[in-house]
Design an enzyme around this catalytic site. Structure first.
Site, PDB file in Angstrom:
ATOM      1  N   ARG A  11       0.832  -1.204   0.000  1.00 31.41           N
ATOM      2  CA  ARG A  11       0.000   0.000   0.000  1.00 31.41           C
ATOM      3  C   ARG A  11       0.877   1.269   0.000  1.00 31.41           C
ATOM      4  O   ARG A  11       0.972   1.955  -1.012  1.00 31.41           O
ATOM      5  CB  ARG A  11      -0.954  -0.028   1.230  1.00 31.41           C
ATOM      6  CG  ARG A  11      -2.091   0.973   1.163  1.00 31.41           C
ATOM      7  CD  ARG A  11      -1.730   2.369   1.598  1.00 31.41           C
ATOM      8  NE  ARG A  11      -1.201   2.434   2.957  1.00 31.41           N
ATOM      9  CZ  ARG A  11      -0.613   3.515   3.462  1.00 31.41           C
ATOM     10  NH1 ARG A  11      -0.467   4.612   2.719  1.00 31.41           N
ATOM     11  NH2 ARG A  11      -0.123   3.527   4.692  1.00 31.41           N
ATOM     12  N   ASP A  12       1.552   1.550   1.111  1.00 29.24           N
ATOM     13  CA  ASP A  12       2.348   2.783   1.178  1.00 29.24           C
ATOM     14  C   ASP A  12       3.489   2.725   0.162  1.00 29.24           C
ATOM     15  O   ASP A  12       3.855   3.740  -0.442  1.00 29.24           O
ATOM     16  CB  ASP A  12       2.914   2.961   2.597  1.00 29.24           C
ATOM     17  CG  ASP A  12       3.102   4.409   2.986  1.00 29.24           C
ATOM     18  OD1 ASP A  12       3.045   5.274   2.103  1.00 29.24           O
ATOM     19  OD2 ASP A  12       3.305   4.686   4.183  1.00 29.24           O
ATOM     20  N   HIS A 212       5.154   4.579  12.642  1.00 23.73           N
ATOM     21  CA  HIS A 212       5.185   4.509  11.172  1.00 23.73           C
ATOM     22  C   HIS A 212       6.218   5.530  10.685  1.00 23.73           C
ATOM     23  O   HIS A 212       5.913   6.711  10.541  1.00 23.73           O
ATOM     24  CB  HIS A 212       3.775   4.839  10.675  1.00 23.73           C
ATOM     25  CG  HIS A 212       3.588   4.832   9.194  1.00 23.73           C
ATOM     26  ND1 HIS A 212       2.944   3.817   8.526  1.00 23.73           N
ATOM     27  CD2 HIS A 212       3.932   5.727   8.245  1.00 23.73           C
ATOM     28  CE1 HIS A 212       2.895   4.087   7.236  1.00 23.73           C
ATOM     29  NE2 HIS A 212       3.491   5.242   7.037  1.00 23.73           N
ATOM     30  N   HIS A 214       9.034   7.071   8.060  1.00 25.20           N
ATOM     31  CA  HIS A 214       9.607   7.162   6.711  1.00 25.20           C
ATOM     32  C   HIS A 214      11.069   7.555   6.882  1.00 25.20           C
ATOM     33  O   HIS A 214      11.456   8.145   7.891  1.00 25.20           O
ATOM     34  CB  HIS A 214       8.831   8.190   5.876  1.00 25.20           C
ATOM     35  CG  HIS A 214       7.507   7.658   5.397  1.00 25.20           C
ATOM     36  ND1 HIS A 214       7.268   7.288   4.099  1.00 25.20           N
ATOM     37  CD2 HIS A 214       6.351   7.422   6.059  1.00 25.20           C
ATOM     38  CE1 HIS A 214       6.028   6.848   3.972  1.00 25.20           C
ATOM     39  NE2 HIS A 214       5.434   6.918   5.149  1.00 25.20           N
ATOM     40  N   CYS A 245       4.090   9.378   0.313  1.00 25.82           N
ATOM     41  CA  CYS A 245       2.711   9.817   0.138  1.00 25.82           C
ATOM     42  C   CYS A 245       2.664  10.816  -1.013  1.00 25.82           C
ATOM     43  O   CYS A 245       3.392  11.809  -1.011  1.00 25.82           O
ATOM     44  CB  CYS A 245       2.195  10.457   1.422  1.00 25.82           C
ATOM     45  SG  CYS A 245       0.504  11.036   1.252  1.00 25.82           S
ATOM     46  N   ASN A 254       9.164   4.382   3.207  1.00 23.70           N
ATOM     47  CA  ASN A 254       9.076   3.957   4.605  1.00 23.70           C
ATOM     48  C   ASN A 254      10.421   3.357   5.013  1.00 23.70           C
ATOM     49  O   ASN A 254      11.204   2.947   4.161  1.00 23.70           O
ATOM     50  CB  ASN A 254       8.032   2.844   4.752  1.00 23.70           C
ATOM     51  CG  ASN A 254       6.635   3.326   4.473  1.00 23.70           C
ATOM     52  OD1 ASN A 254       6.237   3.455   3.335  1.00 23.70           O
ATOM     53  ND2 ASN A 254       5.895   3.609   5.520  1.00 23.70           N
TER      54      ASN A 254
HETATM   55  P1  HMG Z   1     -13.296  14.281  -2.532  1.00 23.10           P
HETATM   56  O1  HMG Z   1     -13.041  14.739  -3.927  1.00 23.10           O
HETATM   57  O2  HMG Z   1     -13.465  15.309  -1.485  1.00 23.10           O
HETATM   58  O3  HMG Z   1     -14.529  13.282  -2.451  1.00 23.10           O
HETATM   59  O4  HMG Z   1     -12.137  13.285  -2.133  1.00 23.10           O
HETATM   60  P2  HMG Z   1     -16.035  13.437  -2.811  1.00 23.10           P
HETATM   61  O5  HMG Z   1     -16.793  12.773  -1.713  1.00 23.10           O
HETATM   62  O6  HMG Z   1     -16.359  14.866  -3.151  1.00 23.10           O
HETATM   63  O7  HMG Z   1     -16.149  12.563  -4.131  1.00 23.10           O
HETATM   64  C1  HMG Z   1     -15.466  12.916  -5.331  1.00 23.10           C
HETATM   65  C2  HMG Z   1     -15.445  11.698  -6.254  1.00 23.10           C
HETATM   66  O8  HMG Z   1     -14.673  10.659  -5.640  1.00 23.10           O
HETATM   67  C3  HMG Z   1     -16.831  11.104  -6.504  1.00 23.10           C
HETATM   68  O9  HMG Z   1     -16.791  10.495  -7.786  1.00 23.10           O
HETATM   69  C4  HMG Z   1     -16.899  10.013  -5.467  1.00 23.10           C
HETATM   70  O10 HMG Z   1     -17.810   8.984  -5.816  1.00 23.10           O
HETATM   71  C5  HMG Z   1     -15.488   9.496  -5.474  1.00 23.10           C
HETATM   72  P3  HMG Z   1     -17.318  11.249  -9.104  1.00 23.10           P
HETATM   73  O11 HMG Z   1     -18.759  11.582  -8.795  1.00 23.10           O
HETATM   74  O12 HMG Z   1     -16.450  12.484  -9.261  1.00 23.10           O
HETATM   75  O13 HMG Z   1     -17.112  10.251 -10.188  1.00 23.10           O
HETATM   76  N1  HMG Z   1     -15.103   8.843  -4.194  1.00 23.10           N
HETATM   77  C6  HMG Z   1     -14.629   7.606  -4.123  1.00 23.10           C
HETATM   78  N2  HMG Z   1     -14.329   6.678  -5.055  1.00 23.10           N
HETATM   79  C7  HMG Z   1     -13.848   5.498  -4.623  1.00 23.10           C
HETATM   80  N3  HMG Z   1     -13.633   5.212  -3.322  1.00 23.10           N
HETATM   81  C8  HMG Z   1     -13.902   6.106  -2.361  1.00 23.10           C
HETATM   82  C9  HMG Z   1     -14.416   7.365  -2.748  1.00 23.10           C
HETATM   83  N4  HMG Z   1     -14.795   8.459  -2.073  1.00 23.10           N
HETATM   84  C10 HMG Z   1     -15.216   9.356  -2.967  1.00 23.10           C
HETATM   85  N5  HMG Z   1     -13.674   5.811  -1.088  1.00 23.10           N
HETATM   86  C11 HMG Z   1     -11.321  11.404  -0.899  1.00 23.10           C
HETATM   87  C12 HMG Z   1     -12.066  12.708  -0.851  1.00 23.10           C
HETATM   88  C13 HMG Z   1     -10.985  11.011   0.530  1.00 23.10           C
HETATM   89  C14 HMG Z   1     -12.175  10.344  -1.560  1.00 23.10           C
HETATM   90  C15 HMG Z   1     -10.007  11.571  -1.754  1.00 23.10           C
HETATM   91  O14 HMG Z   1      -9.343  12.733  -1.378  1.00 23.10           O
HETATM   92  C16 HMG Z   1      -9.072  10.416  -1.626  1.00 23.10           C
HETATM   93  O15 HMG Z   1      -9.394   9.301  -2.050  1.00 23.10           O
HETATM   94  N6  HMG Z   1      -7.875  10.610  -1.026  1.00 23.10           N
HETATM   95  C17 HMG Z   1      -6.971   9.509  -0.811  1.00 23.10           C
HETATM   96  C18 HMG Z   1      -5.648  10.023  -0.494  1.00 23.10           C
HETATM   97  C19 HMG Z   1      -4.671   8.886  -0.213  1.00 23.10           C
HETATM   98  O16 HMG Z   1      -4.938   7.719  -0.459  1.00 23.10           O
HETATM   99  N7  HMG Z   1      -3.484   9.261   0.297  1.00 23.10           N
HETATM  100  C20 HMG Z   1      -2.458   8.314   0.598  1.00 23.10           C
HETATM  101  C21 HMG Z   1      -2.761   7.515   1.808  1.00 23.10           C
HETATM  102  S1  HMG Z   1      -2.444   8.365   3.339  1.00 23.10           S
HETATM  103  C22 HMG Z   1      -0.740   8.124   3.591  1.00 23.10           C
HETATM  104  O17 HMG Z   1      -0.047   7.682   2.723  1.00 23.10           O
HETATM  105  C23 HMG Z   1      -0.161   8.391   4.938  1.00 23.10           C
HETATM  106  C24 HMG Z   1       0.077   7.107   5.759  1.00 23.10           C
HETATM  107  O18 HMG Z   1       0.969   6.234   5.107  1.00 23.10           O
HETATM  108  C25 HMG Z   1       0.640   7.453   7.113  1.00 23.10           C
HETATM  109  C26 HMG Z   1       1.858   8.367   7.059  1.00 23.10           C
HETATM  110  O19 HMG Z   1       2.832   8.077   6.380  1.00 23.10           O
HETATM  111  O20 HMG Z   1       1.773   9.388   7.724  1.00 23.10           O
HETATM  112  C27 HMG Z   1      -1.241   6.369   5.989  1.00 23.10           C
HETATM  113 MG    MG Z   2       3.196   6.411   5.180  1.00 24.29          MG
END
Ligand code: HMG
Ligand code: MG
Length: 301
Positions: A11-12, A212, A214, A245, A254
């Site tokens: 994933r990450d 966690h 990096h 990210c 990581n």
């Molecule tokens: P948004 O644009 O505010 O969402 O995004 P929305 O509710 O307005 O919806 C917009 C569109 O997205 C719509 O589709 C929804 O249906 C769709 P459209 O009508 O335009 O065709 N949608 C989805 N589709 C599939 N699955 C869903 C979903 N939700 C809405 N769950 C949202 C908000 C959270 C969805 C978006 O910003 C997003 O997906 N962000 C993900 C970011 C991400 O994955 N970042 C990396 C992970 S975090 C990380 O790496 C840190 C970590 O490792 C820890 C660390 O290192 O600190 C965990």
């Molecule tokens: Mg991370």
């Protein structure tokens, strides 16, 4: 076992790779990782495919992995990120034998990062998370709660430890079982880690916390040892040191699973993980691993 490793490579690790990895290779990678001795593998994200195209096949991936059937007699669990109720619905649309054991919700200590990552302020995301957690609990899932930018934010710089403590407490109040405290941009020093953990551990038992790290600034192993000395026994890491990210500029991989395991094992701390098998698993991917061990021809034992 002295410590538990949560392998976040699929994933990450893969979410930040410019190159899309095929479903077939992801399955092989995860199946190999499952033989290394890690306690948990984070396999994907039920996030928007527009936001993170690399994770768009998480539903299909889990349908192929059938983790609850294939690994039911094994001491290993599988997790996936769920940002909102739409993500939770995707989990529930999977056949039961394919659902991950653990759903991972995520927020941050800084509003600027959180807005860029999930388009919500921290406060807004905590409301969404509360709904996801309560639904997840009804169906018997375990829930892990990530706090990103717990030490440093690429936009807001140094984070006040009291802010991170506050988010940790709110996540636990909403029913999260385990916290993963994230140094998203790999900028925390051992001093920062000590400062935050000394505060947090006054209120939260160390068994509730995974760290966690990096490795952007090369401090992840040192930070892991500081955490261990303060009582932490669960660590997230990524095979090959892949990752980062997409919404945190400058964030690199990581801490690598093989380097972390090697460092712990050579300090008399049992991980139950075979570092050589972790290195082998990274060879499945068409990506050059970034760990120290992967660059050593003959590892002296
Ligand atoms: P948004 O644009 O505010 O969402 O995004 P929305 O509710 O307005 O919806 C917009 C569109 O997205 C719509 O589709 C929804 O249906 C769709 P459209 O009508 O335009 O065709 N949608 C989805 N589709 C599939 N699955 C869903 C979903 N939700 C809405 N769950 C949202 C908000 C959270 C969805 C978006 O910003 C997003 O997906 N962000 C993900 C970011 C991400 O994955 N970042 C990396 C992970 S975090 C990380 O790496 C840190 C970590 O490792 C820890 C660390 O290192 O600190 C965990
Ligand atoms: Mg991370």
């Amino acid at each position: 076992m002295n410590i538990k490793i949560v392998e976040v490579g699929p994933r990450d690790g893969l979410q930040n790779e410019p190159q899309l990895i095929s479903l077939d290779l992801k399955i092989k990678f995860i199946e190999k990782l499952a033989e290394t001795g890690v306690g948990c593998i984070e396999v994907g994200s039920f996030v928007s495919p527009k936001a993170v195209p690399q994770m768009a096949d998480t539903d299909t991936l889990l349908m192929n992995l059938k983790v609850r059937e294939k690994y039911k007699d094994r001491n290993i669990s599988f997790s996936a990120l769920v940002p909102n109720m739409k993500g939770f619905e995707r989990v529930m649309n999977l056949p039961e034998n394919s659902r991950p054991h653990i759903l991972a919700v995520f927020t941050a200590s800084s509003d600027t990062f959180n807005k860029r990552n999930i388009n919500m302020t921290v406060q807004e995301s905590l409301k969404v998370i509360a709904e996801v957690v309560s639904s997840a609990k009804k169906y018997g899932f375990e829930v892990r709660g990530y706090i990103s930018t717990a030490f440093w934010c690429p936009y807001e710089k140094k984070i006040d430890p009291r802010r991170t403590l506050n988010i940790c407490e709110k996540l636990l109040e909403s029913g999260v079982d385990e916290l993963s405290v994230g140094d998203t941009i790999g900028r925390a020093s051992p001093k920062d880690v000590k400062e935050l953990l000394e505060l947090v551990l006054r209120y939260i038992h160390p068994s509730k916390i995974s760290m966690h790290f990096h490795n952007t600034y090369g401090m992840a192993i040192a930070n892991s040892f500081v955490s261990y000395d303060l009582g932490i026994r669960t660590f997230d890491s990524s095979a090959g040191g892949l990752g980062g990210c997409p919404f945190a500029p400058g964030a690199s991989g990581n801490v690598s699973t093989e380097d972390l395991v090697f460092a712990f094992e050579n300090s008399g701390i049992k991980t139950g993980v075979d570092f050589a098998k972790v290195i082998e698993s990274t060879k499945i991917l068409p990506i050059k691993p970034r760990s120290a061990l992967s660059n050593i021809q003959n590892i002296i034992m």
